[in-house]
Design an enzyme around this catalytic site. Structure first.
Site, mmCIF file in Angstrom:
data_model
loop_
_atom_site.group_PDB
_atom_site.id
_atom_site.type_symbol
_atom_site.label_atom_id
_atom_site.label_comp_id
_atom_site.label_asym_id
_atom_site.label_seq_id
_atom_site.Cartn_x
_atom_site.Cartn_y
_atom_site.Cartn_z
ATOM 1 C CG PHE A 125 6.521 13.238 -0.184
ATOM 2 C CD1 PHE A 125 5.871 14.234 -0.905
ATOM 3 C CD2 PHE A 125 6.521 13.318 1.209
ATOM 4 C CE1 PHE A 125 5.228 15.285 -0.247
ATOM 5 C CE2 PHE A 125 5.882 14.364 1.868
ATOM 6 C CZ PHE A 125 5.244 15.348 1.139
ATOM 7 N N GLY A 126 10.229 13.639 -0.239
ATOM 8 C CA GLY A 126 11.180 13.972 0.825
ATOM 9 C C GLY A 126 10.747 15.169 1.644
ATOM 10 C CG LEU A 127 7.828 17.029 5.027
ATOM 11 C CD1 LEU A 127 8.004 18.430 4.446
ATOM 12 C CD2 LEU A 127 6.356 16.811 5.395
ATOM 13 C CB THR A 128 10.890 12.976 7.403
ATOM 14 O OG1 THR A 128 9.472 12.814 7.386
ATOM 15 C CG2 THR A 128 11.434 12.703 8.791
ATOM 16 N NE ARG B 56 -1.409 2.067 3.126
ATOM 17 C CZ ARG B 56 -0.358 2.673 3.681
ATOM 18 N NH1 ARG B 56 0.372 3.544 3.036
ATOM 19 N NH2 ARG B 56 -0.023 2.404 4.922
ATOM 20 C CD GLU C 171 1.503 9.598 4.710
ATOM 21 O OE1 GLU C 171 1.147 10.782 4.760
ATOM 22 O OE2 GLU C 171 1.729 8.981 3.650
ATOM 23 C CG LEU D 103 2.048 14.920 4.512
ATOM 24 C CD1 LEU D 103 2.642 15.484 5.787
ATOM 25 C CD2 LEU D 103 2.581 13.520 4.278
ATOM 26 C CB THR E 207 3.432 10.282 15.669
ATOM 27 O OG1 THR E 207 3.064 11.436 16.441
ATOM 28 C CG2 THR E 207 4.840 10.460 15.115
HETATM 29 P P1 TGC Z 1 0.633 25.020 10.727
HETATM 30 O O1 TGC Z 1 0.998 26.429 11.049
HETATM 31 O O2 TGC Z 1 -0.433 24.355 11.525
HETATM 32 O O3 TGC Z 1 0.238 24.901 9.200
HETATM 33 C C1 TGC Z 1 1.005 25.487 8.169
HETATM 34 C C2 TGC Z 1 0.075 25.739 6.984
HETATM 35 O O4 TGC Z 1 -0.397 24.474 6.486
HETATM 36 C C3 TGC Z 1 -1.839 24.418 6.558
HETATM 37 N N1 TGC Z 1 -2.166 23.020 6.921
HETATM 38 C C4 TGC Z 1 -2.620 22.138 6.032
HETATM 39 N N2 TGC Z 1 -2.937 22.259 4.725
HETATM 40 C C5 TGC Z 1 -3.388 21.146 4.092
HETATM 41 N N3 TGC Z 1 -3.491 19.950 4.689
HETATM 42 C C6 TGC Z 1 -3.173 19.776 5.989
HETATM 43 N N4 TGC Z 1 -3.256 18.572 6.568
HETATM 44 C C7 TGC Z 1 -2.722 20.910 6.726
HETATM 45 N N5 TGC Z 1 -2.309 21.111 8.004
HETATM 46 C C8 TGC Z 1 -1.984 22.414 8.104
HETATM 47 C C9 TGC Z 1 -2.212 25.420 7.620
HETATM 48 O O5 TGC Z 1 -3.539 25.873 7.441
HETATM 49 C C10 TGC Z 1 -1.190 26.518 7.369
HETATM 50 O O6 TGC Z 1 -1.601 27.232 6.203
HETATM 51 P P2 TGC Z 1 -1.226 28.796 6.024
HETATM 52 O O7 TGC Z 1 -1.977 29.228 4.806
HETATM 53 O O8 TGC Z 1 -1.667 29.457 7.300
HETATM 54 O O9 TGC Z 1 0.257 28.857 5.849
HETATM 55 O O10 TGC Z 1 2.002 24.190 10.764
HETATM 56 P P3 TGC Z 1 2.906 23.708 11.978
HETATM 57 O O11 TGC Z 1 4.323 23.970 11.624
HETATM 58 O O12 TGC Z 1 2.396 24.279 13.275
HETATM 59 O O13 TGC Z 1 2.705 22.127 11.975
HETATM 60 C C11 TGC Z 1 1.527 21.536 12.315
HETATM 61 C C12 TGC Z 1 1.697 19.981 12.347
HETATM 62 C C13 TGC Z 1 2.500 19.536 13.551
HETATM 63 C C14 TGC Z 1 0.289 19.431 12.475
HETATM 64 C C15 TGC Z 1 2.357 19.493 11.059
HETATM 65 O O14 TGC Z 1 3.665 19.906 10.989
HETATM 66 C C16 TGC Z 1 2.331 17.978 10.910
HETATM 67 O O15 TGC Z 1 1.340 17.444 10.395
HETATM 68 N N6 TGC Z 1 3.401 17.257 11.322
HETATM 69 C C17 TGC Z 1 3.538 15.831 11.056
HETATM 70 C C18 TGC Z 1 4.561 15.621 9.962
HETATM 71 C C19 TGC Z 1 4.215 14.488 9.043
HETATM 72 O O16 TGC Z 1 3.093 14.023 8.980
HETATM 73 N N7 TGC Z 1 5.188 14.032 8.299
HETATM 74 C C20 TGC Z 1 4.963 13.013 7.320
HETATM 75 C C21 TGC Z 1 6.123 12.896 6.379
HETATM 76 S S1 TGC Z 1 5.748 12.038 4.897
HETATM 77 C C22 TGC Z 1 5.517 10.464 5.332
HETATM 78 O O17 TGC Z 1 5.524 10.077 6.447
HETATM 79 C C23 TGC Z 1 5.299 9.556 4.202
HETATM 80 S S2 TGC Z 1 5.154 7.915 4.634
HETATM 81 C C24 TGC Z 1 5.015 7.313 3.091
HETATM 82 C C25 TGC Z 1 4.476 5.926 2.989
HETATM 83 O O18 TGC Z 1 3.232 5.742 2.945
HETATM 84 O O19 TGC Z 1 5.319 5.014 2.833
HETATM 85 P P1 FAD Z 2 9.772 12.568 16.155
HETATM 86 O O1 FAD Z 2 9.117 13.718 15.513
HETATM 87 O O2 FAD Z 2 11.143 12.755 16.711
HETATM 88 O O3 FAD Z 2 8.814 12.046 17.315
HETATM 89 C C1 FAD Z 2 9.260 11.163 18.369
HETATM 90 C C2 FAD Z 2 8.121 11.064 19.387
HETATM 91 O O4 FAD Z 2 7.863 12.354 19.948
HETATM 92 C C3 FAD Z 2 6.804 10.600 18.762
HETATM 93 O O5 FAD Z 2 6.144 9.736 19.645
HETATM 94 C C4 FAD Z 2 6.006 11.885 18.608
HETATM 95 O O6 FAD Z 2 4.604 11.674 18.658
HETATM 96 C C5 FAD Z 2 6.487 12.662 19.838
HETATM 97 N N1 FAD Z 2 6.290 14.107 19.661
HETATM 98 C C6 FAD Z 2 6.907 14.933 18.763
HETATM 99 N N2 FAD Z 2 6.445 16.183 18.883
HETATM 100 C C7 FAD Z 2 5.505 16.155 19.868
HETATM 101 C C8 FAD Z 2 4.637 17.118 20.453
HETATM 102 N N3 FAD Z 2 4.608 18.387 20.036
HETATM 103 N N4 FAD Z 2 3.810 16.720 21.465
HETATM 104 C C9 FAD Z 2 3.786 15.427 21.875
HETATM 105 N N5 FAD Z 2 4.569 14.465 21.352
HETATM 106 C C10 FAD Z 2 5.413 14.818 20.354
HETATM 107 N N6 FAD Z 2 8.896 10.789 5.679
HETATM 108 C C11 FAD Z 2 8.902 11.375 4.446
HETATM 109 O O7 FAD Z 2 9.059 12.592 4.324
HETATM 110 N N7 FAD Z 2 8.724 10.612 3.322
HETATM 111 C C12 FAD Z 2 8.553 9.269 3.372
HETATM 112 O O8 FAD Z 2 8.388 8.617 2.327
HETATM 113 C C13 FAD Z 2 8.570 8.629 4.648
HETATM 114 N N8 FAD Z 2 8.499 7.265 4.733
HETATM 115 C C14 FAD Z 2 8.701 6.661 5.949
HETATM 116 C C15 FAD Z 2 8.845 5.267 6.010
HETATM 117 C C16 FAD Z 2 9.122 4.652 7.233
HETATM 118 C C17 FAD Z 2 9.337 3.173 7.267
HETATM 119 C C18 FAD Z 2 9.188 5.423 8.428
HETATM 120 C C19 FAD Z 2 9.450 4.785 9.760
HETATM 121 C C20 FAD Z 2 9.041 6.796 8.367
HETATM 122 C C21 FAD Z 2 8.820 7.436 7.141
HETATM 123 N N9 FAD Z 2 8.775 8.835 7.034
HETATM 124 C C22 FAD Z 2 8.743 9.449 5.802
HETATM 125 C C23 FAD Z 2 9.018 9.660 8.217
HETATM 126 C C24 FAD Z 2 7.832 9.782 9.165
HETATM 127 O O9 FAD Z 2 6.865 10.655 8.636
HETATM 128 C C25 FAD Z 2 8.375 10.286 10.503
HETATM 129 O O10 FAD Z 2 9.048 9.190 11.106
HETATM 130 C C26 FAD Z 2 7.276 10.796 11.415
HETATM 131 O O11 FAD Z 2 6.695 11.981 10.898
HETATM 132 C C27 FAD Z 2 7.794 11.082 12.845
HETATM 133 O O12 FAD Z 2 8.997 11.778 12.830
HETATM 134 P P2 FAD Z 2 10.255 11.236 13.676
HETATM 135 O O13 FAD Z 2 10.471 9.814 13.346
HETATM 136 O O14 FAD Z 2 11.371 12.186 13.475
HETATM 137 O O15 FAD Z 2 9.769 11.285 15.190
#
Ligand code: TGC
Ligand code: FAD
Length: 408
Positions: free
Chosen positions: A152-155, A113, A387, A263, A389
């Protein structure tokens, strides 16, 4: 399992169970809510998973190897961008079809998936939404057909949950930008032809761009040693003075809402996908509970086993209803990021809990690769984290209901 009833050198006592004893997963007749197109998509993907994924997945997962050959098949069944327009390499279907395709893929394995989520929602979608028309025409057909693999490179190593702190950056240098920095945990990066990368410009604004394999200074080493998502390849992205042509940089979008909107698409797919993993664990546990006898009767006859199974199907049903309603909102363009967060968090946690309970029902056999549950359980540990936590999604809901931001 071999002919002598031996699995991994362990003798087991399997009996055949009549499948007409199974009630199935559609406890609330959700099928009545699906279109014929939704059901056709589900049937085709379910069949493909049965034929192409199930027979090989334990082996690939055991060896921690990604079955790359499945990319082409995934493209053929329309798993890449099911809800994107056909003219841009997508499937032209609705959001429920997209969700249900993710469900069926994750019934096979979360890593499969993931291959589809990244390609469709995190690579094709940002190019479709943010790139110039020329870039769309250049990349999308090849991504949709599986000729190109994307990532996709964000982290970053020091910025996971808080991507706004990223240090990867671009500097203007005439007809190109010079890109420096590193990304971590990137699904498919070692095998990708292109990477959608997010980096800060000289004004500190987050910009998106397409970086191509072979650009000087760009490398993508593999990350080894994962106990989870073992059939998916994960790596880094390293940029050392990479010259990225200006036409590769998305012209309009600025700020974190660019990557976060991608995301939202992918998290939506995961909310559905996790149900598939839960269904596979539930099926296996139900079957085992009817086959396995202790104290002279099937363990499914004991009240404590029935409690586990009854709670599993209840939670699956709740998750299906949540996903379906989210799908109808998404079809109307009304699914909010916070609603998507709630569904991703709830459904992945539900699936992980079901995998753990299913493992218990299988007793010792549950820790072997004779059954799919331990593989799903290990995979779901990643799905709970990537995507966004489990706790980040909780805080997104908390922010939505209180109006108070716990991140700032
Ligand atoms: P914040 O100030 O809240 O937001 C910045 C701007 O973004 C807008 N926004 C969104 N827009 C669309 N969709 C969403 N889900 C959105 N969430 C927020 C927001 O309205 C704002 O817009 P503007 O116009 O005011 O600039 O941003 P923040 O820096 O405070 O962060 C909020 C937080 C913690 C929720 C966000 O950083 C977050 O979601 N962190 C988690 C990071 C994450 O999910 N990383 C994933 C990496 S990719 C991955 O894991 C791929 S796995 C791939 C696989 O399936 O194998
Ligand atoms: P951290 O952010 O360091 O978090 C560690 C712990 O602290 C977590 O439990 C978290 O919930 C907690 N924490 C952090 N901040 C807070 C807060 N404010 N309050 C309370 N608790 C908090 N990323 C990409 O960009 N592209 C990809 O394709 C991709 N693929 C992935 C594939 C795999 C197999 C894995 C494991 C990860 C992948 N990721 C990818 C990265 C993934 O999105 C991150 O691992 C995830 O967003 C969490 O970041 P981190 O691992 O640095 O943990």
């Amino acid at each position: 399992m071999n002919e002598n009833g031996k699995a991994n050198g362990v003798t087991t006592a399997k009996k055949s169970v009549k499948t007409d004893q199974f009630k199935g997963h559609d406890y609330y007749n959700i099928d009545d809510l699906l279109s014929d197109e939704n059901k056709m998509a589900r049937g085709a993907v379910r069949e493909w998973v049965k034929q192409e994924v199930s027979p090989i997945i334990e082996d690939y997962s055991n060896r921690a190897e990604c079955p790359h050959h499945l990319f082409k098949g995934l493209a053929e069944i329309g798993a890449f961008g099911p809800s994107l327009p056909v003219e841009y390499g997508g499937g032209g279907m609705d959001e429920i079809a997209y969700g249900i395709i993710m469900q069926e893929l994750e019934r096979g394995d979360s890593g499969i998936r993931s291959m589809a989520s990244v390609q469709g929602s995190l690579v094709m979608y940002p190019i479709y939404r943010f790139a110039s028309e020329a870039q769309k025409r250049k990349y999308l057909p090849k991504l949709g057909s599986g000729e190109f693999i994307g990532c996709f490179g964000l982290t970053e190593p020091d910025h996971g949950s808080n991507p706004s702190g990223m240090i990867t950056n671009i500097k203007d240098d005439g007809d190109c930008y010079i890109l420096n920095g590193a990304k971590m945990w990137i699904t498919n990066s070692p095998v990708a032809d292109i990477a959608v990368v997010w980096a800060k410009d000289e004004e500190g604004k987050i910009r998106g761009m397409v970086v191509e394999k072979g650009m000087k200074g760009f490398s993508a080493p593999e990350i080894h040693g994962k106990w989870s998502l073992r059939a998916s390849i994960t790596g880094e992205l390293v940029f050392e003075d990479v010259r990225v042509p200006k036409e590769n940089v998305f012209p309009e979008v600025r700020g974190l809402k660019g990557p976060l909107s991608c995301l939202s698409k992918a998290r939506y797919g995961i909310a559905w996908g996790a149900i598939g993993a839960a269904m596979d664990c539930y099926d296996s546990a139900l079957r085992y509970s009817l086959e396995r006898e202790q104290f002279g009767r099937p363990i499914g006859g004991f009240q404590l086993t029935q409690k586990k199974l009854a709670e599993m199907i209840t939670e699956i049903t709740k998750a299906q209803l949540l996903a379906w309603r989210l799908g109808t909102l998404a079809n109307e363009g009304k699914a909010s990021p916070a609603q998507i967060s709630m569904a991703k968090r709830n459904n992945v946690h539900m699936a992980l809990e079901i995998a753990r309970e299913a493992r218990q029902i299988h007793g010792g056999m549950g820790i072997t690769n004779e059954y799919p549950v331990m593989r799903h359980m290990m995979n779901l540990e990643t799905v709970l984290t990537y995507e966004g936590t489990h706790d980040i999604h909780l805080l997104i809901t908390g922010m939505d209901v209180t109006g108070l931001n716990a991140f700032k």
